[in-house]
Design a protein around this motif. Structure first.
Motif, short mmCIF file in Angstrom:
data_model
loop_
_atom_site.label_atom_id
_atom_site.label_comp_id
_atom_site.label_asym_id
_atom_site.label_seq_id
_atom_site.Cartn_x
_atom_site.Cartn_y
_atom_site.Cartn_z
N GLY A 49 -2.83 -40.77 -29.57
CA GLY A 49 -4.11 -41.02 -30.23
C GLY A 49 -4.56 -42.47 -30.15
O GLY A 49 -5.69 -42.78 -30.53
N HIS A 50 -3.69 -43.37 -29.69
CA HIS A 50 -4.07 -44.78 -29.55
C HIS A 50 -4.90 -44.98 -28.28
O HIS A 50 -4.75 -44.23 -27.30
N GLY A 51 -5.76 -45.98 -28.29
CA GLY A 51 -6.57 -46.31 -27.13
C GLY A 51 -6.18 -47.66 -26.55
O GLY A 51 -6.05 -48.65 -27.29
N ARG A 63 -6.62 -57.78 -22.53
CA ARG A 63 -6.11 -56.47 -22.90
C ARG A 63 -6.42 -56.20 -24.38
O ARG A 63 -6.36 -57.10 -25.22
N CYS A 64 -6.70 -54.94 -24.69
CA CYS A 64 -7.04 -54.56 -26.06
C CYS A 64 -6.30 -53.27 -26.41
O CYS A 64 -6.03 -52.43 -25.54
N VAL A 65 -5.98 -53.11 -27.68
CA VAL A 65 -5.40 -51.87 -28.19
C VAL A 65 -6.14 -51.51 -29.48
O VAL A 65 -6.42 -52.37 -30.32
N MET A 66 -6.47 -50.22 -29.60
CA MET A 66 -7.12 -49.72 -30.83
C MET A 66 -6.30 -48.52 -31.30
O MET A 66 -6.23 -47.50 -30.60
N PHE A 67 -5.68 -48.64 -32.46
CA PHE A 67 -4.77 -47.62 -32.93
C PHE A 67 -5.53 -46.39 -33.45
O PHE A 67 -6.74 -46.45 -33.74
N ARG A 68 -4.81 -45.30 -33.53
CA ARG A 68 -5.42 -43.99 -33.77
C ARG A 68 -6.26 -43.96 -35.05
O ARG A 68 -7.37 -43.43 -35.05
N HIS A 69 -5.75 -44.52 -36.15
CA HIS A 69 -6.48 -44.42 -37.41
C HIS A 69 -7.79 -45.20 -37.38
O HIS A 69 -8.72 -44.89 -38.12
N LYS A 70 -7.87 -46.23 -36.52
CA LYS A 70 -9.13 -46.96 -36.35
C LYS A 70 -10.04 -46.23 -35.37
O LYS A 70 -11.27 -46.14 -35.57
N LEU A 71 -9.45 -45.70 -34.31
CA LEU A 71 -10.24 -45.02 -33.28
C LEU A 71 -10.93 -43.78 -33.83
O LEU A 71 -12.05 -43.44 -33.44
N GLY A 104 -10.04 -53.71 -34.66
CA GLY A 104 -10.25 -53.03 -35.94
C GLY A 104 -11.58 -52.34 -36.04
O GLY A 104 -11.72 -51.30 -36.70
N GLU A 105 -12.64 -52.88 -35.40
CA GLU A 105 -13.98 -52.30 -35.43
C GLU A 105 -14.57 -52.36 -34.03
O GLU A 105 -14.24 -53.26 -33.24
N MET A 106 -15.49 -51.40 -33.73
CA MET A 106 -16.14 -51.39 -32.42
C MET A 106 -17.54 -50.79 -32.59
O MET A 106 -17.73 -49.84 -33.37
#
Length: 454
Positions: A49-51, A63-71, A104-106
């Motif tokens: 579920g992570h992006g 490089r960026c990572v957006m974790f599942r609960h934020k995505l 955290g936000e997008m």
């Protein structure tokens, strides 16, 4: 800013893990969370579920990572090549020593205000109950006519019409034309929906258009369209954009379809499936009729074997009646014999157990005489006891003592005086005599009050 001294002067060799940890702490302490704009590249949505993706511009990438609960909180689905603005913490992934941003936000680039307006209107309409499942209506299984609100030049109309003609060509289609993009389009969409509701020509209404950017679909996010959909008296299906696109119209409508084609499939029965179901029902009916005919034939044969001549049946009934009469006579005789025997047995038993009344009367008289003698003796003993108690009571009666010339000396409070020392000089007392009472005053000899004995 003073940099912390992570190295011990006496130690000049550290591990890679320690180095990366120091670098991460420096980055997180030195750079606060910031908004960054760029293009999504190398997007990977993991099974967890992570992006994972890169954010790039014309000169660099990170490089960026957006974790599942934020995505999961995003109102859109990130896609390759999308221009976005994100806010995150600059950090270092220690395991690989990679510089990255924890997002955290997008939001879509330049569309922050549109998304904010979308979320505000969505929250307000949801609070009013326009999205509640309780107000959602079921779609008709076999609509007599289908209405479509879209542009006559839209590709979505061609998709819907071709799908409906393929699935159920006999259903009439009614187009309520409206501009679906640009200035004034929201008002036209709302007017078309109201017109469809007022005419009541269709049993279900499709509101659709093809995919596009958020600006292209914004007419379906206007409050006037949402109010028109909520007030529409016929069931509505929203098929706006692609599967990843969501509009306010989707939430208010009775059903949401991911595409216009899917909306057409929702409102129309499939004639091929209906033909298959009809053929299956026909075969099931034929099998049921065949089984019923076979059962009735066998039942007729069975009843035919049981059918006999009326004369034979009457003779059988007469024979049965004769046998029952004979059985009844035998049982009546048997009952009389048994009753006579039981009566004789009871008479014999009664005779043996008949009481001797003369002997019982004599014994009763004897018992009465004994009871009378015992009663006389008891009365005599009680009379003697009463006489003794009366004599004792008379002997101890204070009135009898007073009759012999004695008197009772009482104080003013009625207390009897037993000792002269209890009396004060000149104290007034009452003398109770046998035939009345009088008062007296105490005078001790020579005015001296006697003392109480020790």
């Amino acid at each position: 800013m003073t940099r912390p001294n992570f190295l011990d002067r006496n130690q000049d060799v550290i591990s890679v893990s320690s180095l990366n940890r120091m670098a991460r702490d420096l980055l997180e302490a030195g750079i606060p969370p910031v908004w960054i704009g760029g293009e999504i590249s190398n997007l990977t949505l993991a099974a967890s579920g992570h992006g994972y993706f890169s954010l790039k511009d014309g000169g660099a990438q990170v490089r960026c990572v957006m974790f599942r609960h934020k995505l999961a909180l995003l109102p859109f689905r990130p896609q390759e090549g999308m221009q976005v603005e994100l806010r995150g913490q600059v950090t270092l992934y220690e395991a690989r020593g990679e510089f990255q941003i924890s997002v955290g936000e997008m939001r879509a680039a330049g569309l922050g205000r549109l998304y904010e307006a979308f979320e505000r209107l969505k929250a307000r309409l949801q609070a009013e109950g326009l999205f509640d499942s309780s107000r959602k209506r079921e779609l008709p299984a076999h609509p007599a006519a289908i209405g479509i609100v879209t542009s006559p030049a839209a590709a979505a109309l061609r998709d819907v019409v071709s799908t409906l003609r393929r699935r159920m060509p006999g259903i009439p289609l009614i187009l309520y034309p409206a501009q679906v993009q640009g200035e004034g389009s929201a008002q036209q969409i709302a007017n078309a929906i109201r017109q469809a509701g007022e005419r009541r020509e269709a049993d279900v209404l499709i509101i659709c258009r093809g995919g596009g950017s958020i600006e292209d679909l914004w007419s379906f996010n206007e409050e006037i369209v949402a109010r028109a959909v909520a007030a529409c008296p016929i069931p509505t299906v929203s098929g706006v954009g692609h599967e990843t696109d969501f509009t306010i119209c989707d939430f208010v409508a009775d059903r949401r379809a991911p595409t216009p084609t899917a909306a057409a499939e929702l409102v129309s029965p499939n004639r091929e499936h209906l033909a298959i179901q009809l053929e299956q029902a026909k075969r099931a009916l034929e099998r049921a009729l065949g089984r019923l005919l076979t059962d009735k034939t066998q039942q007729l044969d069975f009843l035919g074997r049981r059918l006999t001549h009326p004369g034979s049946k009457l003779q059988a009934q007469r024979d049965k009646l004769g046998a029952l009469s004979q059985t009844l006579r035998q049982r009546v005789h048997t009952m009389f014999d048994q009753g006579r025997w039981r009566l004789q047995l009871a008479a014999s038993h009664l005779t043996r157990h008949q009481p001797d009344l003369a002997a019982q009367s004599q014994r009763l008289q004897q018992q009465q005489a004994r009871l009378q003698r015992a009663q006389d003796r008891l009365l005599e003993r009680r009379s003697q006891q009463l006489a003794q108690l009366s004599a004792t009571l008379t002997a101890f009666n204070p009135e009898a003592v007073l009759a012999r010339g004695y008197a009772i000396v009482q104080k003013r409070n009625g207390q009897a005086v037993k000792n002269p020392a209890e009396l004060q000089d000149h104290e007034r007392v009452t003398l109770r005599l046998a035939e009345g009472s009088t008062e007296a005053r105490i005078e001790h000899p020579q005015g001296v009050q006697p003392e109480l004995p020790f």
